[in-house]
Structure formats: C-alpha cells, structure tokens
Design an enzyme around this catalytic site. Structure first.
Site, PDB file in Angstrom:
ATOM      1  CE  LYS A  14       1.975  -0.619   0.360  1.00 31.93           C
ATOM      2  NZ  LYS A  14       2.225   0.724  -0.086  1.00 31.93           N
ATOM      3  CG  ASP A  22      -1.221   1.541  -0.545  1.00 34.56           C
ATOM      4  OD1 ASP A  22      -0.302   2.033  -1.256  1.00 34.56           O
ATOM      5  OD2 ASP A  22      -2.008   0.754  -1.316  1.00 34.56           O
TER       6      ASP A  22
HETATM    7  P1  NDP Z   1      -7.090   5.491  -2.787  1.00 35.51           P
HETATM    8  O1  NDP Z   1      -7.898   4.422  -2.320  1.00 35.51           O
HETATM    9  O2  NDP Z   1      -7.138   6.799  -2.038  1.00 35.51           O
HETATM   10  O3  NDP Z   1      -7.643   5.599  -4.334  1.00 35.51           O
HETATM   11  C1  NDP Z   1      -7.507   4.675  -5.141  1.00 35.51           C
HETATM   12  C2  NDP Z   1      -8.372   5.146  -6.402  1.00 35.51           C
HETATM   13  O4  NDP Z   1      -8.310   3.944  -7.628  1.00 35.51           O
HETATM   14  C3  NDP Z   1      -9.856   5.021  -6.047  1.00 35.51           C
HETATM   15  O5  NDP Z   1     -10.509   6.210  -6.641  1.00 35.51           O
HETATM   16  C4  NDP Z   1     -10.404   3.891  -6.790  1.00 35.51           C
HETATM   17  O6  NDP Z   1     -11.799   3.871  -6.940  1.00 35.51           O
HETATM   18  C5  NDP Z   1      -9.537   3.600  -7.886  1.00 35.51           C
HETATM   19  N1  NDP Z   1      -9.364   2.070  -8.332  1.00 35.51           N
HETATM   20  C6  NDP Z   1      -9.227   1.092  -7.688  1.00 35.51           C
HETATM   21  N2  NDP Z   1      -9.323  -0.115  -8.653  1.00 35.51           N
HETATM   22  C7  NDP Z   1      -9.563   0.582  -9.952  1.00 35.51           C
HETATM   23  C8  NDP Z   1      -9.763   0.129 -11.272  1.00 35.51           C
HETATM   24  N3  NDP Z   1      -9.739  -1.238 -11.316  1.00 35.51           N
HETATM   25  N4  NDP Z   1     -10.025   1.161 -12.038  1.00 35.51           N
HETATM   26  C9  NDP Z   1     -10.368   2.295 -11.893  1.00 35.51           C
HETATM   27  N5  NDP Z   1     -10.432   3.050 -10.714  1.00 35.51           N
HETATM   28  C10 NDP Z   1      -9.852   2.013  -9.668  1.00 35.51           C
HETATM   29  O7  NDP Z   1      -5.676   5.090  -2.921  1.00 35.51           O
HETATM   30  P2  NDP Z   1      -4.380   6.104  -3.079  1.00 35.51           P
HETATM   31  O8  NDP Z   1      -4.572   7.022  -4.363  1.00 35.51           O
HETATM   32  O9  NDP Z   1      -3.675   6.256  -2.010  1.00 35.51           O
HETATM   33  O10 NDP Z   1      -3.486   4.704  -4.174  1.00 35.51           O
HETATM   34  C11 NDP Z   1      -3.675   4.763  -5.362  1.00 35.51           C
HETATM   35  C12 NDP Z   1      -2.358   3.837  -5.861  1.00 35.51           C
HETATM   36  O11 NDP Z   1      -1.193   4.455  -5.667  1.00 35.51           O
HETATM   37  C13 NDP Z   1      -2.110   2.401  -5.349  1.00 35.51           C
HETATM   38  O12 NDP Z   1      -1.481   1.598  -6.294  1.00 35.51           O
HETATM   39  C14 NDP Z   1      -1.127   2.681  -4.130  1.00 35.51           C
HETATM   40  O13 NDP Z   1      -0.367   1.723  -3.905  1.00 35.51           O
HETATM   41  C15 NDP Z   1      -0.315   3.655  -4.834  1.00 35.51           C
HETATM   42  N6  NDP Z   1       0.561   4.618  -3.830  1.00 35.51           N
HETATM   43  C16 NDP Z   1      -0.040   5.225  -3.118  1.00 35.51           C
HETATM   44  C17 NDP Z   1       0.733   6.189  -2.338  1.00 35.51           C
HETATM   45  C18 NDP Z   1      -0.022   6.840  -1.131  1.00 35.51           C
HETATM   46  O14 NDP Z   1       0.784   7.946  -0.520  1.00 35.51           O
HETATM   47  N7  NDP Z   1      -1.331   6.855  -0.951  1.00 35.51           N
HETATM   48  C19 NDP Z   1       2.199   6.194  -2.329  1.00 35.51           C
HETATM   49  C20 NDP Z   1       2.806   5.569  -3.303  1.00 35.51           C
HETATM   50  C21 NDP Z   1       1.965   4.541  -4.503  1.00 35.51           C
HETATM   51  P3  NDP Z   1     -13.032   3.066  -6.152  1.00 35.51           P
HETATM   52  O15 NDP Z   1     -13.117   4.298  -4.949  1.00 35.51           O
HETATM   53  O16 NDP Z   1     -13.938   2.604  -7.008  1.00 35.51           O
HETATM   54  O17 NDP Z   1     -12.214   1.966  -5.382  1.00 35.51           O
END
Ligand code: NDP
Length: 446
Positions: free
Chosen positions: A127, A167
């Site tokens: 990572k 990510d």
């Molecule tokens: P993104 O950056 O696309 O989205 C993250 C989302 O979570 C945003 O809407 C963000 O809001 C929100 N967020 C962050 N912190 C908080 C909080 N404290 N409370 C509420 N909402 C919050 O990331 P991903 O969707 O790619 O990733 C999300 C999760 O999934 C992570 O844990 C990542 O490690 C995991 N993951 C992702 C993969 C992938 O293929 N993308 C694969 C496997 C796991 P804001 O815009 O306000 O920051």
C-alpha cells in the site's frame, strides 16, 4: 482476546511500531483469530510466520516537492510499504489524504496482504500514498504532484514487482498522471504496472465499480446463507466516493433501497431512495459535496448533527474510512433492527463495534473479505493487460460475482472448521493467514 501464546508477539509489535495505532489495531484483530491455527499447524510457529508477517518486507518514505498554481513550492511526504510478496508482486492502492502517515499505510498494507490472499489470485500485499490533499486543487496541480510522486516511486515498481492502484483521493485522473510519468521515465508502455487505468488506455471494464459491487455481492451471499435476500431491504451506506456510489448502484439493481449516505461534512436521508445518477453527477463528475445532493433532490434532507448510523436500516455498508462506525453506532444499528453489515471500506468498524455485532448475531462481513472485489478486479485487469485482451462488462462482472461468492464460501467454511460457525472475521483471518503463511514456509527464510 489474544491467545496467551501470541501475547508476546503482539507486545513486540506495539513496542517496535510506537504511535502507529491503526497498524497495531489491524494486527491485534488478526492475532485474536489465530490461536487455534497454531495448535493445528505448529510448523507455522516454528518458522515464526506470525512474527515475519507483521514486519513489512520493505518500506519506502520519500520527499515529494512540487509547485502550486501560484508558483509556491509545496513539500509532501510519499510512502510505499511493500508488505508481503509470498503470493505474488506487491499489490495495493495509493491513498492521497492529509491524514496519511506511515502507520496508516502499514495498516492498509497489512490488511491488503490477507485480502489479496482471500481472492485466490497470485498477488502479494502493499500500500502507499501521501499526505497530499487533492481537494480544492486544480487538475494541473494534481498532475504536477503525481509527476513528482512517480519520479521517486517508479524505481520500486514493475508489473512483476509492485503494482499500485487507486484508493481514497486517487481515481482514474490520478492514475492517468502517474502512468504517464512512469511511461515517460522508463520509456516502456508497461500497462500492468498500475491498475484502475482509464478504459480508453489499457484499463478494464468494471474496475471502477468493482469494490462497491463486490461488497454488495458479499452482503447478498451472507443473507443467502441465512435463507434471506437483499430484495426489499432498506440500506444505509456511509461515504459517497467510489466505493459508496457503486455499492448504492448495486443495491438498487438488486431490489434494495439505500435511504442515506454521507461525506465528511454530514449525511443525507432520502426515504424515496438515493438517486444514484444525481449522486454520481454531484460527487464524481462535479467533485461536489453531499449537501449539494440534498439541494438537488427535493425529497432529501441534509444533516450535520448525529451520525448516519442512527438512520434505521436492515443492512449497513460502511464505505468511507477507518474507525467510522463505533461501538455506540453499532448499538444504534442493532437497536434499530439491522441484520447485516458488510464493510466496503478498510477497517471502518472499531473493535467495540465488531464485538457488538458478533454478540448480537448480526451478519458481519469484514473488509478484507467484503471489499476484496476491487483488488480482484485489478488482478483481472492485469490478466487482460498481459494477454493484450479486453473483456466485456458482463463477462467481467460475472467473474467478480464468482470471486466474491468463493471468498464468502471460503470464510464461511473456515469459520466452521475452526469452531466459530457464522463468524466471518475468524474465517477471513484464518483462511488468508494459512494461505500466506504456508507459502512463506515453502519459500524458505527470505
Ligand atoms: P473516495 O475518496 O472515493 O471516497 C471516500 C468517501 O468517504 C468520500 O465521500 C469522503 O468524504 C468520505 N469520508 C471520508 N471520511 C469520512 C468521515 N469521517 N465520515 C463520513 N464520510 C467520510 O475513496 P474510496 O471510495 O475509494 O474508498 C473508501 C474506502 O474504501 C477506504 O477505506 C478505502 O481504503 C476502501 N477501499 C477502496 C477501494 C477502491 O477500489 N477504491 C478498494 C478497497 C477498499 P469527503 O469527500 O468529505 O472526504
């Protein structure tokens, strides 16, 4: 509870990784499941596999200097933790977020090693990321940052060595700039060196949707194992990024209804069901805020107080970030009748939350199993790149569904075998540990 035979190992991890609380939490969570394994397979203890698996093979930390649009010089810190390559090249995403530090990347790399093993595909775990905040930055600033980041990182990568993906904060735009700089420095069009590429330039269909879709496929399998389905179920999803949006889309397609989702400013409730096309336009195309969704959909209300987990639902899908669902949130979900939780994010539920769900008999799919669809589809992207082929959406989605079903079944069967029927946490930890651990023994002391 950690088995007493493993307490010393955990104490050493804490001593050697001070202040890395998320990493310590991730290690503890795995060690808590492993007591029975050492009784059944003492060779793994003799070879000190647990001690070795907790230590990354290599950690790279580097300076990332770049210039913003006003001409001011900015300095960020970049990381790549190459955790374990017993099963294949290091594989795992890059996170760009101001909160990123070494402990974050180590926790994610540790989790990734086990997750990748569960997919059954030949990929190791790694990572990376940086404490860079892409929010509010122009495309040219993001490009300059990515170019500087790759100017150091490229020497550690390769399609048979280390293959990053996206990510949090890293999507197709960032992967494009990173790939462009890698190509320029190496003079090689090495498609397999990064996944999550655009579909017009060596990317693969379904990779964008895969983590969210896969999480919902996993939830569907857990419900099916209890003779139930997603049809007619009310769901709550946290986050509104890549994983959340496609989880919502798949729930809708499978007959469920998502009534709430969030970002770090607050959450929206839309009893009619979240309109995923409006959500995509607001959050993915315009890079807007979840409050804008409420402005656009008359039936939705935006809340800044309380937690999205107070919204009653049958199925909860935490898809935002680590430790976002606490013991208190779990208690609220249980009180309101939630019957299943599948983690789309990495480690979104705190240990107290996990314990509450397991004690209450709520179906609980841990992230390393439930969100493995993203990396599995990255491995399918690597396969297509290696064979200069591209598969249809339908074919790839069917492969993803098969992979999620087989991850589910492996976790389910392993939990049964080790005396914890229905406990997917134990099943996922033991099944993946055995796969990586046995490969490490076979490869000798390296
Ligand atoms: P993104 O950056 O696309 O989205 C993250 C989302 O979570 C945003 O809407 C963000 O809001 C929100 N967020 C962050 N912190 C908080 C909080 N404290 N409370 C509420 N909402 C919050 O990331 P991903 O969707 O790619 O990733 C999300 C999760 O999934 C992570 O844990 C990542 O490690 C995991 N993951 C992702 C993969 C992938 O293929 N993308 C694969 C496997 C796991 P804001 O815009 O306000 O920051």
């Amino acid at each position: 509870m950690i088995d007493e035979k493993l307490e010393g190992i955990f104490a050493d991890v804490v001593r050697r990784n001070p202040g890395e609380l998320e990493f310590q939490q991730a290690v503890r969570e795995v060690l808590e499941s492993l007591g029975p394994v050492l009784v059944k397979d003492p060779e793994l203890a003799e070879h000190k596999v647990i001690e070795r698996i907790c230590e990354p093979e290599r950690q790279v930390i580097f300076r990332v200097p770049w210039q913003d649009d006003t001409g001011e010089i900015q300095i960020n810190r970049g990381f790549r933790v190459e955790f374990n390559s017993a099963l294949g090249p290091y594989k795992g995403g890059l996170r760009f977020h101001p909160s990123v530090h070494l402990g974050t990347v180590k926790f994610l790399g540790f989790e990734q090693t086990f997750k990748n093993a569960l997919t059954g595909m030949p990929i190791g775990g790694g990572k990376g990321g940086a404490d860079f905040d892409p929010k509010g930055r122009s495309d040219t600033e993001v490009m300059r940052f990515c170019q500087s980041f790759m100017t150091e990182l490229y020497r550690h990568l390769g399609e048979h060595t280390d293959v990053p993906a996206g990510d949090v904060g890293v999507g197709t735009r960032e992967i494009g700039y990173l790939f462009g700089q890698y190509k320029r420095i190496t003079n090689r069009y090495e498609s397999g060196v990064l996944t999550g590429k655009g579909i017009d330039w060596s990317g693969a269909l379904v990779r964008t949707e895969a983590t969210g879709y896969g999480t919902v496929f996993f939830a569907r399998k857990m419900l099916a194992a209890r003779g139930d389905s997603l049809d007619g179920k009310t769901c709550v999803v946290s986050g509104s990024g890549n994983v959340a949006v496609y989880a919502i889309e798949k729930v809708n397609q499978l007959g469920g209804r998502v009534v709430a989702c969030s970002d770090s400013d607050g959450y929206v409730v839309d009893e009619k069901g979240i309109d995923v096309e409006v959500l995509k336009a607001v959050k993915l195309d315009e890079r807007g805020r979840i409050a804008d969704y409420a402005d656009r959909c008359g039936t939705a209300r935006f809340h800044t107080k309380g937690s999205v987990w107070e919204v009653p639902c049958d199925v909860a899908l935490p898809c935002a970030t680590q430790n976002e669902l606490t013991g208190r949130d779990a208690a609220a979900l249980i009180r309101n009748g939630c019957i299943a939780v599948a983690e789309g994010a990495n480690m979104p539920t705190t240990p107290e939350g996990v314990r509450a769900f397991l004690d209450a008999g709520v179906l609980f799919g841990p992230g390393k199993a439930a969100n493995a669809g993203g990396v599995a589809t990255s491995a399918l992207e690597m396969q297509q790149n290696a064979s200069r082929d591209s598969w249809t959406f339908e074919h790839t989605e069917a492969r993803l569904a098969e992979i999620m079903a087989s991850i589910h079944d492996r976790c389910f069967a392993t939990a049964d075998e080790f005396g914890a029927p229905g406990n997917y946490v134990v099943g996922a930890n033991i099944a993946s540990f055995l796969k990586v651990g046995r490969a490490m023994v076979a490869l000798g002391l390296v």
